[in-house]
Motif scaffolding. Structure first.
Motif, PDB file in Angstrom:
ATOM      1  N   THR A 374      -9.035   0.717   7.049  1.00 35.99           N
ATOM      2  CA  THR A 374      -8.495   0.034   6.119  1.00 35.99           C
ATOM      3  C   THR A 374      -7.180   0.607   4.773  1.00 35.99           C
ATOM      4  O   THR A 374      -6.939   1.404   5.531  1.00 35.99           O
ATOM      5  CB  THR A 374      -9.304   0.116   4.623  1.00 35.99           C
ATOM      6  N   PHE A 375      -6.601  -0.749   4.884  1.00 35.82           N
ATOM      7  CA  PHE A 375      -5.453  -0.712   4.346  1.00 35.82           C
ATOM      8  C   PHE A 375      -5.429  -0.205   3.274  1.00 35.82           C
ATOM      9  O   PHE A 375      -5.779  -0.066   2.105  1.00 35.82           O
ATOM     10  CB  PHE A 375      -4.710  -2.266   3.688  1.00 35.82           C
ATOM     11  N   PRO A 376      -4.274   1.475   3.062  1.00 35.56           N
ATOM     12  CA  PRO A 376      -3.848   2.187   1.281  1.00 35.56           C
ATOM     13  C   PRO A 376      -3.841   1.526   0.655  1.00 35.56           C
ATOM     14  O   PRO A 376      -3.067   0.349   0.730  1.00 35.56           O
ATOM     15  CB  PRO A 376      -3.420   2.715   2.544  1.00 35.56           C
ATOM     16  N   ALA A 377      -4.434   2.011  -0.553  1.00 32.17           N
ATOM     17  CA  ALA A 377      -3.532   1.302  -1.450  1.00 32.17           C
ATOM     18  C   ALA A 377      -1.780   1.377  -1.293  1.00 32.17           C
ATOM     19  O   ALA A 377      -1.579   2.430  -1.020  1.00 32.17           O
ATOM     20  CB  ALA A 377      -3.918   2.585  -2.833  1.00 32.17           C
ATOM     21  N   VAL A 378      -0.886   0.336  -2.510  1.00 31.62           N
ATOM     22  CA  VAL A 378       0.055   0.209  -1.979  1.00 31.62           C
ATOM     23  C   VAL A 378       1.273   1.573  -2.554  1.00 31.62           C
ATOM     24  O   VAL A 378       2.061   1.950  -2.027  1.00 31.62           O
ATOM     25  CB  VAL A 378       1.029  -1.142  -2.965  1.00 31.62           C
ATOM     26  N   PHE A 461       2.144   0.359   8.507  1.00 32.23           N
ATOM     27  CA  PHE A 461       1.409  -0.208   7.351  1.00 32.23           C
ATOM     28  C   PHE A 461       2.274  -0.251   5.783  1.00 32.23           C
ATOM     29  O   PHE A 461       2.664  -1.844   5.674  1.00 32.23           O
ATOM     30  CB  PHE A 461       0.684   0.934   6.203  1.00 32.23           C
ATOM     31  N   ALA A 462       3.179   0.237   6.141  1.00 27.53           N
ATOM     32  CA  ALA A 462       4.499   0.016   5.575  1.00 27.53           C
ATOM     33  C   ALA A 462       5.423  -1.018   6.090  1.00 27.53           C
ATOM     34  O   ALA A 462       5.880  -1.818   5.309  1.00 27.53           O
ATOM     35  CB  ALA A 462       5.725   0.965   5.356  1.00 27.53           C
ATOM     36  N   ARG A 463       5.357  -1.304   7.567  1.00 24.50           N
ATOM     37  CA  ARG A 463       6.063  -2.405   7.886  1.00 24.50           C
ATOM     38  C   ARG A 463       5.000  -3.750   6.983  1.00 24.50           C
ATOM     39  O   ARG A 463       5.435  -4.838   7.249  1.00 24.50           O
ATOM     40  CB  ARG A 463       5.612  -2.462   9.797  1.00 24.50           C
ATOM     41  N   LEU A 464       3.324  -4.097   7.083  1.00 28.72           N
ATOM     42  CA  LEU A 464       2.975  -4.033   7.739  1.00 28.72           C
ATOM     43  C   LEU A 464       2.954  -5.450   5.888  1.00 28.72           C
ATOM     44  O   LEU A 464       2.530  -6.376   5.757  1.00 28.72           O
ATOM     45  CB  LEU A 464       1.292  -4.404   7.333  1.00 28.72           C
TER      46      LEU A 464
END
Length: 489
Positions: A374-378, A461-464
């Motif tokens: 899942t997408f982690p905290a920003v 995730f950084a790119r997303l």
């Protein structure tokens, strides 16, 4: 001349939306040289996407604005392309002003049901008429100021009389921009009805409170500005209307401005092409291009009906709004102008909008299958992994300057001298085209959804998160044009 030390410190310490964190600020013979801290810029902007992807509402948004577009008083079958341009400019300007908290009233309220249907097709948000404004007071004033009967001569049928405007032209000053040939105005019931509707709009607050706009209870003529958005062919008649309004109504607003849209020329086509014919042409071209792409005709497929309508409108709006409104516009009607491979069209922008939707749908599908976490905290993302120059271009050219771009789009020179006013309604279209070009180049070169291997997830995730910001900016920009995002083309 040396840059004062206090200026150097002030620039280095600047903060806020649209301001990048400065790593180093040094004076040079040419001025100040700034070096930005890229990882810090990514972290600040991508950690607060909402602040950069939405316009800032001013604490004092300025006077109420009456946007008047006379082209909407007719039937769509008579709407010329230059008038369509004025309608689209007025609609876009209305949305820009609304998002900045400006109280806007749209005139006229549309009466023709066919015009309402056509505006809905074009995704133009305009009010419908309920009842006509009363004209009795204006009629009485007109009769009091008509040329005496023995001087009237033979008047055309339906004309109440003639009013001399020469004195007002001299009073307002030709330097303000009024045509020196303005002399007499033939007063009709239709003309009084137009003035009555404008008068009513000035004296009452906007009825549409759905956008959270609360008009001041003491709203009156001095607290508003009337902007007449007209085609160049309508300008002379609108100047007559302005002067007649001042002549007949002591409470007419002092600030009346004209936003005059330049002519629309069509390469290789007659000047008689109407707005509905233009829409049908673009719609047919969109359907044809889709049939060639998918190998079958989807025009009758209900699942594609809205998509084709949006693509046709996107094509039209980007064509009509990508040029500064006061400049001449040359349209090319060939099929190539709506290709997704061309980098200047609305369909190209919508195509990249759909590519972004497909990208995030792909991530979601892989996550549900257990391939991605899942997408982690920003605040846990490592933005130092964004090393590609295309990633910096997307942030620096698209996300970072977006709030300022929206502010410029809504800027109107309320107190500028003269009759005419300009608007920057071309900025959003040009911005979205450039954003789409930058994204397309990056997307074609960089594999964003990598192999499901843990050591690759941090960069993915950084790119997303960067592309989340790009998507948010793109959707906000499209909303300023009345266009919904598309998930497929």
């Amino acid at each position: 001349m040396a840059v004062p030390e206090r200026v150097v410190h002030a620039v280095a310490g600047l903060q806020g939306p649209g301001v990048a964190p400065v790593l180093r600020c040094a004076p040079t013979p040419a001025g100040l040289a700034l070096q930005l801290q890229r990882s810090a810029v990514f972290e600040r902007v991508l950690g607060a996407v909402a602040a950069y992807a939405a316009p800032a509402v001013s604490a004092s948004p300025g006077p109420r604005v009456i946007l008047h577009c006379p082209a909407l008083r007719g039937a769509p079958c008579a709407l010329r392309l230059s008038q369509l341009r004025a309608v689209l400019v007025a609609d876009h300007l209305s949305r820009a002003l609304h998002t900045h908290g400006v109280s806007v009233r749209l005139v006229p309220a549309v009466r023709d049901p066919h015009m309402l249907t056509f505006l809905q097709q074009l995704r133009v948000d305009w009010s419908a008429a309920s009842e006509r404004a009363a004209t009795e007071a204006l009629r009485s004033s007109a009769f009091a100021k008509l040329t005496p009967a023995n001087d009237r001569g033979a008047l055309p049928l339906g004309v109440l009389g003639r009013v001399c405007l020469k004195e007002l032209v001299e009073e307002r000053g030709r330097t303000a921009g009024y045509d020196p040939n303005l002399d007499n105005c033939l007063v009709t019931e239709d003309l009084l009805s137009v003035l009555a509707e404008l008068q009513e709009a000035v004296q009452h607050s906007p009825e549409d409170s759905s956008l959270g706009l609360a008009a001041a209870p003491d709203a009156h003529a001095d607290s508003c500005m009337v902007v007449h958005v007209v085609s160049c062919e309508e300008e002379f008649q609108q100047q007559k209307l302005d002067l007649l309004w001042w002549k007949l109504d002591d409470q007419a607003p002092l600030r009346q401005k004209h936003l005059v849209c330049g002519p629309v020329k069509v390469a290789g086509a007659p000047d008689t092409l109407t707005a509905p014919e233009y829409y049908e042409l673009r719609h047919a071209q969109v359907c044809k291009a889709s049939a060639l792409k998918h190998g079958r005709d989807l025009a009758q497929d209900p699942a594609w009906t809205e998509t084709f309508g949006v693509l046709a409108v996107a094509s039209i709006k980007f064509e009509m709004l990508s040029t500064a409104p006061q400049s001449q516009l040359l349209l090319a009607l060939a099929d190539s102008s709506i290709s997704t491979k061309g980098t200047k069209s609305g369909t190209f922008v919508m195509y990249n909008c759909a590519r972004l939707a497909t990208l995030f749908e792909g991530y979601k599908r892989n996550m549900e299958q257990g391939l991605y976490p899942t997408f982690p905290a920003v605040n846990s993302l490592d933005f130092s992994l964004l090393q590609d120059e295309g990633e910096w271009l997307l942030l620096f050219n698209s996300v970072l300057p977006f709030p300022d771009l929206l502010s410029q789009t809504a800027a109107l020179a309320c107190t500028a001298p003269g009759l005419h006013i300009t608007a920057r309604t071309e900025m959003v279209c040009k911005f979205l085209v450039q954003l789409s070009m930058d994204f397309s180049s990056y997307y074609n070169r960089v594999h964003i959804l990598g192999e499901p291997r843990p050591h690759l997830f941090d960069q993915m995730f950084a790119r997303l998160q960067l592309l989340r910001a790009v998507r948010k900016v793109l959707h906000t920009g499209l909303a300023m044009l009345g266009l919904p995002p598309l998930s497929h083309i």
